[in-house]
Structure formats: structure tokens, C-alpha cells
Design an enzyme around this catalytic site. Structure first.
Site, PDB file in Angstrom:
ATOM      1  N   GLU A 106      29.498   8.670   4.711  1.00  0.00           N
ATOM      2  CA  GLU A 106      29.452   7.251   5.096  1.00  0.00           C
ATOM      3  C   GLU A 106      29.869   6.409   3.912  1.00  0.00           C
ATOM      4  OE1 GLU A 106      27.632   3.215   5.449  1.00  0.00           O
ATOM      5  OE2 GLU A 106      27.433   4.690   3.875  1.00  0.00           O
TER       6      GLU A 106
ATOM      7  N   ASP B 228       0.860  -1.189   0.000  1.00  0.00           N
ATOM      8  CA  ASP B 228       0.000   0.000   0.000  1.00  0.00           C
ATOM      9  C   ASP B 228       0.899   1.243   0.000  1.00  0.00           C
ATOM     10  OD1 ASP B 228      -1.680   2.096   0.532  1.00  0.00           O
ATOM     11  OD2 ASP B 228      -2.659   1.160   2.271  1.00  0.00           O
TER      12      ASP B 228
ATOM     13  N   HIS C  42      18.154  14.964  11.790  1.00  0.00           N
ATOM     14  CA  HIS C  42      18.596  13.980  10.807  1.00  0.00           C
ATOM     15  C   HIS C  42      17.366  13.154  10.425  1.00  0.00           C
ATOM     16  CE1 HIS C  42      20.535  10.781   8.782  1.00  0.00           C
ATOM     17  NE2 HIS C  42      20.382   9.910   9.758  1.00  0.00           N
TER      18      HIS C  42
ATOM     19  N   CYS D  90      25.996   8.743   9.792  1.00  0.00           N
ATOM     20  CA  CYS D  90      25.362   9.983   9.329  1.00  0.00           C
ATOM     21  C   CYS D  90      25.782  11.205  10.141  1.00  0.00           C
ATOM     22  CB  CYS D  90      23.840   9.855   9.412  1.00  0.00           C
ATOM     23  SG  CYS D  90      23.227   8.405   8.586  1.00  0.00           S
TER      24      CYS D  90
ATOM     25  N   SER E  80      17.340   0.803  15.240  1.00  0.00           N
ATOM     26  CA  SER E  80      17.835   2.137  14.874  1.00  0.00           C
ATOM     27  C   SER E  80      16.867   3.219  15.332  1.00  0.00           C
ATOM     28  CB  SER E  80      18.122   2.240  13.371  1.00  0.00           C
ATOM     29  OG  SER E  80      16.944   2.362  12.625  1.00  0.00           O
TER      30      SER E  80
HETATM   31  N1  CAA Z   1      -0.784   3.090   5.825  1.00  0.00           N
HETATM   32  C1  CAA Z   1      -0.170   3.857   6.748  1.00  0.00           C
HETATM   33  N2  CAA Z   1       0.843   3.408   7.538  1.00  0.00           N
HETATM   34  C2  CAA Z   1       1.265   2.138   7.358  1.00  0.00           C
HETATM   35  C3  CAA Z   1       0.671   1.275   6.393  1.00  0.00           C
HETATM   36  C4  CAA Z   1      -0.404   1.808   5.611  1.00  0.00           C
HETATM   37  N3  CAA Z   1      -1.019   1.066   4.690  1.00  0.00           N
HETATM   38  N4  CAA Z   1       1.293   0.084   6.458  1.00  0.00           N
HETATM   39  C5  CAA Z   1       2.247   0.182   7.415  1.00  0.00           C
HETATM   40  N5  CAA Z   1       2.232   1.419   7.959  1.00  0.00           N
HETATM   41  C6  CAA Z   1       3.085   1.963   8.993  1.00  0.00           C
HETATM   42  C7  CAA Z   1       3.345   0.990  10.119  1.00  0.00           C
HETATM   43  O1  CAA Z   1       2.284   0.991  11.054  1.00  0.00           O
HETATM   44  C8  CAA Z   1       4.638   1.524  10.679  1.00  0.00           C
HETATM   45  O2  CAA Z   1       4.366   2.649  11.465  1.00  0.00           O
HETATM   46  P1  CAA Z   1       4.971   2.745  12.956  1.00  0.00           P
HETATM   47  O3  CAA Z   1       6.448   2.647  12.809  1.00  0.00           O
HETATM   48  O4  CAA Z   1       4.519   4.089  13.418  1.00  0.00           O
HETATM   49  O5  CAA Z   1       4.407   1.602  13.719  1.00  0.00           O
HETATM   50  C9  CAA Z   1       5.372   2.038   9.439  1.00  0.00           C
HETATM   51  O6  CAA Z   1       4.377   2.164   8.420  1.00  0.00           O
HETATM   52  C10 CAA Z   1       6.432   1.101   8.934  1.00  0.00           C
HETATM   53  O7  CAA Z   1       5.870  -0.176   8.826  1.00  0.00           O
HETATM   54  P2  CAA Z   1       6.698  -1.479   9.218  1.00  0.00           P
HETATM   55  O8  CAA Z   1       7.312  -1.315  10.564  1.00  0.00           O
HETATM   56  O9  CAA Z   1       5.880  -2.666   8.950  1.00  0.00           O
HETATM   57  O10 CAA Z   1       7.808  -1.349   8.079  1.00  0.00           O
HETATM   58  P3  CAA Z   1       9.009  -2.240   7.716  1.00  0.00           P
HETATM   59  O11 CAA Z   1       9.173  -3.458   8.523  1.00  0.00           O
HETATM   60  O12 CAA Z   1       8.834  -2.435   6.259  1.00  0.00           O
HETATM   61  O13 CAA Z   1      10.287  -1.307   8.029  1.00  0.00           O
HETATM   62  C11 CAA Z   1      11.693   0.547   8.430  1.00  0.00           C
HETATM   63  C12 CAA Z   1      10.283   0.107   8.049  1.00  0.00           C
HETATM   64  C13 CAA Z   1      12.088  -0.032   9.778  1.00  0.00           C
HETATM   65  C14 CAA Z   1      11.709   2.060   8.483  1.00  0.00           C
HETATM   66  C15 CAA Z   1      12.658   0.053   7.306  1.00  0.00           C
HETATM   67  O14 CAA Z   1      12.355   0.703   6.109  1.00  0.00           O
HETATM   68  C16 CAA Z   1      14.115   0.264   7.633  1.00  0.00           C
HETATM   69  O15 CAA Z   1      14.730  -0.536   8.328  1.00  0.00           O
HETATM   70  N6  CAA Z   1      14.703   1.367   7.112  1.00  0.00           N
HETATM   71  C17 CAA Z   1      16.063   1.722   7.418  1.00  0.00           C
HETATM   72  C18 CAA Z   1      16.127   2.208   8.821  1.00  0.00           C
HETATM   73  C19 CAA Z   1      16.981   3.367   8.945  1.00  0.00           C
HETATM   74  O16 CAA Z   1      17.121   4.161   8.057  1.00  0.00           O
HETATM   75  N7  CAA Z   1      17.527   3.496  10.111  1.00  0.00           N
HETATM   76  C20 CAA Z   1      18.249   4.702  10.298  1.00  0.00           C
HETATM   77  C21 CAA Z   1      19.562   4.499  10.622  1.00  0.00           C
HETATM   78  S1  CAA Z   1      20.215   6.103  10.974  1.00  0.00           S
HETATM   79  C22 CAA Z   1      20.871   6.442   9.526  1.00  0.00           C
HETATM   80  O17 CAA Z   1      20.407   7.255   8.789  1.00  0.00           O
HETATM   81  C23 CAA Z   1      22.042   5.643   9.286  1.00  0.00           C
HETATM   82  C24 CAA Z   1      23.292   6.350   9.574  1.00  0.00           C
HETATM   83  O18 CAA Z   1      23.635   6.817  10.652  1.00  0.00           O
HETATM   84  C25 CAA Z   1      24.182   6.421   8.405  1.00  0.00           C
END
Ligand code: CAA
Length: 391
Positions: A85, A35, A239, A117, A207
Site C-alpha cells: 500500500e 488507559d 488480516h 492490504c 472499516s
Molecule cells: N479498557 C478496555 N477497553 C477499552 C478501554 C479500557 N480502558 N477504553 C476503551 N476500550 C475499548 C472500547 O470499548 C472499544 O472496544 P469496542 O470496539 O469493542 O467497543 C475499543 O477499546 C476502542 O475504543 P474506541 O472505539 O473508543 O477507540 P477509538 O475511537 O480511539 O478508535 C479505532 C479505535 C477505530 C480502532 C482507531 O484506532 C482506528 O480508526 N484505527 C484504524 C482503523 C483501521 O485500522 N482500520 C482498518 C482498515 S483495514 C486496513 O488494515 C487498511 C488496509 O486495507 C490497508
């Protein structure tokens, strides 16, 4: 004896660059049968930039830095700090390539900084120290990254690419950065990239909690350092690995401090990052550029800037926006850059992604980018960059 005014040091100018291509998250959602609201609302992202085959952190960093040099010249620049990075060489600083591309004088020190980052903020802190000791000098800070995760992982929609270049100087035009800083470090395996990988490994859930802890920890440290009260900070920029992360962290801080939370206070600072995707070291500064471009009520106000680098280091700094900041807005320029990106289909993006790993094999790169600099290829194992016709 007359009391001397403390010297003002801070951000004199900021410029942004991004990749040549864009992938709309609606297209990724359709391919993955997800979605689209999960991306737009759940993680708070709309699209991400993808570098062309002849772009990388050097070409994007140089493009942003060129704008700064075009506006201010190179006079007084004796230091170039490049934070990333996604470095392109284990030894040579990416900033040395940029130094050559920009034709900067030889009497300049250049170095690369790394802590996920967070590196861009470390570079700003080093620059402030240099300018405080030698106020006639100016420091060119460049933060540039290509955020790459494996395809078909949860992190895939949170990739991105972009760069921010800043001129740190005395008597700055944009923001006087204040001396107090809140800092926080904790050894956490939330995101890392071993030396043999071109894509990061991430524990997304961890994270989020590590970021939130670092924000609250940095806040408490800032308070201990004599920092301002929450109500004395008009706006916050964070960030933004994905914009929902900043919302979650800010909600937690308001609970910690005991003040109401209004999500809409953060929205303007998300405007560009929702389109570029995660730009790691550049993310906070692209958020700041959006706030300065789009918020009309910042003159004389204090803003808070929260930087986070996984692994993990957080830092919260504050600054007072100069009354005349609106005279230096670049809103049209960033909008133009974002609108000019060439859309990719999902198969095209995935093909570029597969070819995107850094290599020491000799290769010539196709001419694609519309930016001022390009990565020409690898010859005898060494990377070569050049100006394009657009330079
Ligand atoms: N409508 C609206 N919202 C929805 C939805 C829909 N149809 N379906 C799901 N959602 C919502 C969920 O409820 C959830 O919200 P909450 O977190 O508020 O509960 C959100 O969407 C995400 O859903 P999931 O948790 O199911 O998503 P996922 O398992 O696919 O993972 C994520 C999402 C954890 C963000 C993943 O994309 C990820 O791991 N991304 C990378 C993480 C990241 O960037 N970490 C940062 C590290 S810091 C950095 O930047 C690195 C550095 O220092 C270099």
C-alpha cells in the site's frame, strides 16, 4: 489407466522482517493520558514497529526475501511479485529495487500490486497460477508496508511496519493451498490514501463493519464454490489491522454459521502482529508465520486465511498444513528480530514520523538500520539503496 494425483502447490517457505525501532503503546498511552488497557485489551495491540530513517518497504522486503534466497537459492525464480500500500514510486515497482539488491538473474519478471492490504493475497493467487502452469518455476512473493496515520488521531496507535516474503512452489514444505477461494468486493470509503498524502485517511468504525461484511461475504462465496464446512477448518488466520478487528469479524462469522465462538482459538496467530502493529499487505502472512511457529497441532490440518483490503476487497482461502511443517519453524528468528528493535520515546517517534513522508528532494539518510539493506537517500531525484555491513 492410473489416476494422477492432483499437483500440490502452495507456500514453500515464509520469512519476516520489521522496522529497526519500536514504540511501546504504554508510552503512547502515558503521553496521551489514555488507559493502557484501551490499547492492550480494547484494540488488542501492545507495540508497533517504526522504520529507521534509512528503512522503508524496499529494505524490509529485501531483508525478508534475502532469508528465502539464503535458504533455497534463486533457482527457478522467474517472477517477483511485490505487494504494498505504501509504494515508494508511482512508476517503478519496489520489487525492481529488491531484484537488484538480491542480485537476482535478469530473466525474471517483476511487478508491484496494489489494493490496500489485500495486495499480498492477489500476489499469492497470481503466483499459484504461474506455478500451476510451470511447476518447475517458483515465485517470490513479497508483501511489505509502513502503516502511517496522522499523529493525534484515533488511528495513531494502530500504525506499524513489516514485511513477509514467501516462496510459492509445487510440492511445498509448509502449506498446500486449495483451489477454492471465497471473494468479495464492495466500493466503500473506509480507508484510502490520495496521491498527495503519505498518511492514510480512515473511518475506523466503517472499516470494522466493511471488514466484517467482507469476511461473511467471502465465507458465503467460498461455500458456494464448494469450500469446506466450518468444522473442517482447524484454525483461522486473519488480516489484523489491530487484533480486536479479527476477533469482531470472527465472532460475527460464527453467529452467521451458527457455531460457538472461542476467542482463544485465534490467539497464537496474533502473537507477532500485537508487536509489529499493522503491516497492511504483510499482516495476514505475519499472522500465518506466528501460527506455524507456535501451534504444535497443525500437521495435516486445514487452516483458513482471510485477507482484507479496504476500499474494499476480501478473500478467504484455505490450505492443508504439511505434516512436517515443524521442521521449518523460524520462531527463534522472529522473536530475535522483535527483541532486537530499538525503543523510541514518543517525541523521538513523532520526529521520525514527521520526516517519514516520501520525497523526491535530494537527501542523504543517516546510517541507522541494523538490517542487511538500507535506503541511502535520493540523488538526482532517484532513490538509492545499498547493502549494509550486516548483509
Ligand atoms: N479498557 C478496555 N477497553 C477499552 C478501554 C479500557 N480502558 N477504553 C476503551 N476500550 C475499548 C472500547 O470499548 C472499544 O472496544 P469496542 O470496539 O469493542 O467497543 C475499543 O477499546 C476502542 O475504543 P474506541 O472505539 O473508543 O477507540 P477509538 O475511537 O480511539 O478508535 C479505532 C479505535 C477505530 C480502532 C482507531 O484506532 C482506528 O480508526 N484505527 C484504524 C482503523 C483501521 O485500522 N482500520 C482498518 C482498515 S483495514 C486496513 O488494515 C487498511 C488496509 O486495507 C490497508
Amino acid at each position: 489407466m492410473t489416476q494422477q494425483q492432483p499437483m500440490r502447490v502452495g507456500i514453500h517457505d515464509i520469512a519476516i522482517a520489521t522496522g529497526h525501532h519500536v514504540l511501546e503503546l504504554d508510552d503512547l498511552a502515558e503521553t496521551l493520558s489514555v488507559d493502557p488497557a484501551k490499547y492492550h485489551v480494547g484494540i488488542g495491540q501492545d507495540a508497533f514497529s517504526v522504520p529507521a530513517a534509512d528503512e522503508d518497504i524496499v529494505t524490509m522486503g529485501a531483508a525478508a526475501a534475502q532469508e528465502i534466497i539464503d535458504r533455497h537459492g534463486a533457482e527457478g525464480i522467474r517472477t517477483v511479485l511485490f505487494a504494498t500500500e505504501s509504494g515508494v514510486d508511482q512508476s517503478k515497482a519496489a520489487g525492481v529495487f529488491v531484484h537488484g539488491l538480491l542480485g537476482l538473474p535478469q530473466n525474471v519478471r517483476v511487478v508491484e500490486l496494489k489494493q490496500a492490504c489485500y495486495g499480498g493475497t492477489a500476489a499469492v493467487q497470481l503466483a499459484l497460477g504461474i506455478v500451476a502452469r510451470a511447476p518447475h518455476e517458483r515465485v517470490l512473493v513479497i508483501a511489505a508496508d509502513v502503516a502511517r496515520y496522522d499523529v493525534d488521531t484515533a488511528a495513531e496507535p494502530t500504525q506499524g511496519a513489516g514485511a513477509a516474503a514467501m516462496l510459492i512452489a509445487a510440492d511445498p514444505d509448509l502449506i498446500d493451498l486449495e483451489p477454492a477461494a471465497g471473494v468479495f468486493t464492495a466500493d466503500v470509503d473506509d480507508f484510502w490514501r490520495p496521491n498527495d498524502r503519505s498518511t492514510a485517511l480512515v473511518d475506523g468504525r466503517l472499516s470494522v463493519s466493511a471488514y466484517v461484511n467482507a469476511f461473511v461475504g467471502a465465507w458465503d462465496d467460498l461455500a458456494g464454490q464448494g469450500g469446506p464446512a466450518y468444522d473442517d477448518i482447524a484454525r483461522f488466520v486473519h488480516h489484523q489491522p489491530f487484533t480486536k478487528m479479527a476477533i469482531k469479524a470472527h465472532r460475527k462469522l460464527t453467529q452467521h454459521v451458527g457455531v460457538p465462538f472461542d476467542e482463544s482459538d485465534l490467539a497464537l496467530g496474533f502473537t507477532y502482529n500485537r508487536q509489529t502493529g499493522n503491516t497492511y499487505t504483510a499482516s495476514l502472512w505475519i499472522g500465518l508465520a506466528a501460527l506455524l511457529d507456535l501451534d504444535d497441532d497443525l500437521g495435516g490440518e486445514r487452516i483458513g486465511l482471510f485477507s482484507y483490503g479496504s476500499g474494499s476487497v476480501g478473500e478467504l482461502i484455505t490450505g492443508i498444513v504439511r505434516p512436517e511443517y515443524q521442521d521449518h519453524r523460524r520462531q527463534g528468528r522472529v522473536r530475535e528480530l522483535l527483541a532486537a528493535r530499538v525503543p523510541l520515546t514518543v517525541p523521538e517517534y513523532r520526529e521520525l514520523h514527521a520526516a517519514g513522508a516520501a520525497t523526491s528532494e535530494d537527501v542523504e539518510r543517516p546510517r541507522v538500520t541494523a538490517g542487511p539493506f538500507r535506503f541511502a537517500g535520493v540523488r538526482s531525484g532517484a532513490r538509492h539503496y545499498e547493502r549494509t555491513a550486516q548483509a
